[in-house]
Design an enzyme around this catalytic site. Structure first.
Site, short mmCIF file in Angstrom:
data_model
loop_
_atom_site.label_atom_id
_atom_site.label_comp_id
_atom_site.label_asym_id
_atom_site.label_seq_id
_atom_site.Cartn_x
_atom_site.Cartn_y
_atom_site.Cartn_z
N GLY A 54 -37.21 -47.51 -42.42
CA GLY A 54 -37.48 -46.24 -41.76
C GLY A 54 -37.55 -45.10 -42.76
N THR B 247 -40.97 -50.65 -44.76
CA THR B 247 -40.25 -51.36 -45.81
C THR B 247 -39.86 -52.77 -45.37
OG1 THR B 247 -39.26 -49.26 -46.47
CG2 THR B 247 -38.15 -51.25 -47.22
#
Length: 326
Positions: free
Chosen positions: A239, A187
């Site tokens: 994560g 991300t």
């Protein structure tokens, strides 16, 4: 004793007391004047944050708003087919569909979000319009796509040949297990502090590769992947989304900073919370970034390998985060 004489004595005692105590306070607590904040500044996750920071800095350098900066920054990553975890070129779910999640938050606490959005290149810009043009915070799935189309966005195929090839290779075994630090990126989350001292943040992703169709992680969840309080600062995450959501990580980091934690220590405590409460922490990665109103920043992750980019106008550098495990 007259009232006037009593008043004069009290005034003299007060002045004498303060003149003696003020130097002591300065010695114990430091100078009574606050340090000038470091601004503007932009920080973002992973190595693809370097290119995103450059785009964001162009806005900040021109004394633009932090909200415009973070949107412009992460749009670069969304459009890059070489980044397989965000936007165009993102690896699909187990059915071969590229589904996108994003959120954005401004200095006034306004926020917008989209989840499970398909066939739209820039979910972060759709999220911003949800914030600015609807009474809602989040739109999902077909409804999010309909809204995007109504705002002038065009449908396009986001599954590149490279991503399709990787998906078909995965189908041979169909073994699903998130890989820590896969390809050294994930991300993209970004925080920016502008010249006016205001902060905004953004987060956007195509989510975990080979996820179940319909799965949504932390990236569009305000308080999990991203949280900004303009009185204190902001935080963002990267994560495994499930781990971040279980502790509402970014909100936790900001609240710790409100209590006086420096950004670094706040990130460390948020990671430690995951380690204490989630028994499988050894098999997953989560990293946090934090930026306070003074322009101080920090980062911490579970395992080594997470890095982040910082642009302060002098340099745009990649920094390795410290971690819980070694």
């Amino acid at each position: 004793m007259s009232s006037r004489r009593k008043f004069l004595i009290k005034s003299l005692l007060s002045t004498t007391f303060l003149s003696g105590v003020a130097p002591l306070l300065s010695t114990v607590a430091g100078p009574l004047t606050a340090k000038a904040p470091k601004k503007p500044l932009v920080i973002s996750t992973w190595n693809h944050g370097l290119a995103a920071n450059e785009a964001a800095w162009k806005v900040l350098q021109a004394k633009g708003r932090a909200l415009d900066a973070v949107e412009a920054g992460v749009r670069v990553t969304e459009a890059d087919p070489k980044v397989t975890t965000v936007g165009y070129g993102g690896w699909p779910d187990r059915e071969g569909k590229v589904t996108l999640d994003a959120c954005i938050m401004d200095e006034e606490g306004n926020c917008g979000s989209v989840a499970f959005l398909q066939n739209i290149m820039h979910p972060i810009s759709v999220a911003r319009l949800v914030m600015e043009k609807t009474p809602h915070v989040m739109l999902v799935g077909e409804g999010a796509q309909q809204f995007a189309l109504s705002q002038g966005f065009k449908k396009q195929n986001l599954l590149t040949k490279e991503a399709e090839k990787a998906w078909k290779e995965w189908l041979k075994t169909a073994n699903y297990k998130p890989v820590i630090n896969i390809e050294n990126h994930d991300t993209i989350s970004m925080l920016a502090l502008d010249e006016a001292g205001n902060m905004s943040g953004a987060c956007t992703t195509s989510g975990a590769a080979w996820k179940m169709h319909g799965r949504v992680g932390d990236s569009p969840i305000i308080g999990a992947a991203l949280f900004v309080d303009n009185e204190v600062g902001g935080a963002c995450a990267t994560g495994l989304g499930e781990a971040v959501m279980k502790t509402v990580g970014s909100h936790l980091v900001v609240e710790l900073m409100r209590q006086g934690y420096p950004p670094q220590k706040a990130c460390e405590e948020a990671v430690n919370r995951i380690v204490r409460k989630q028994k499988n922490y050894k098999d997953l990665q989560v990293g946090y970034l934090a930026l306070n109103k003074q322009g101080e920043y920090g980062s911490y992750c579970i395992h080594p390998g997470f890095n982040y980019a910082v642009h302060d106008g002098k340099t745009n550098q990649l920094i390795d985060s410290s971690s819980y495990t070694r």
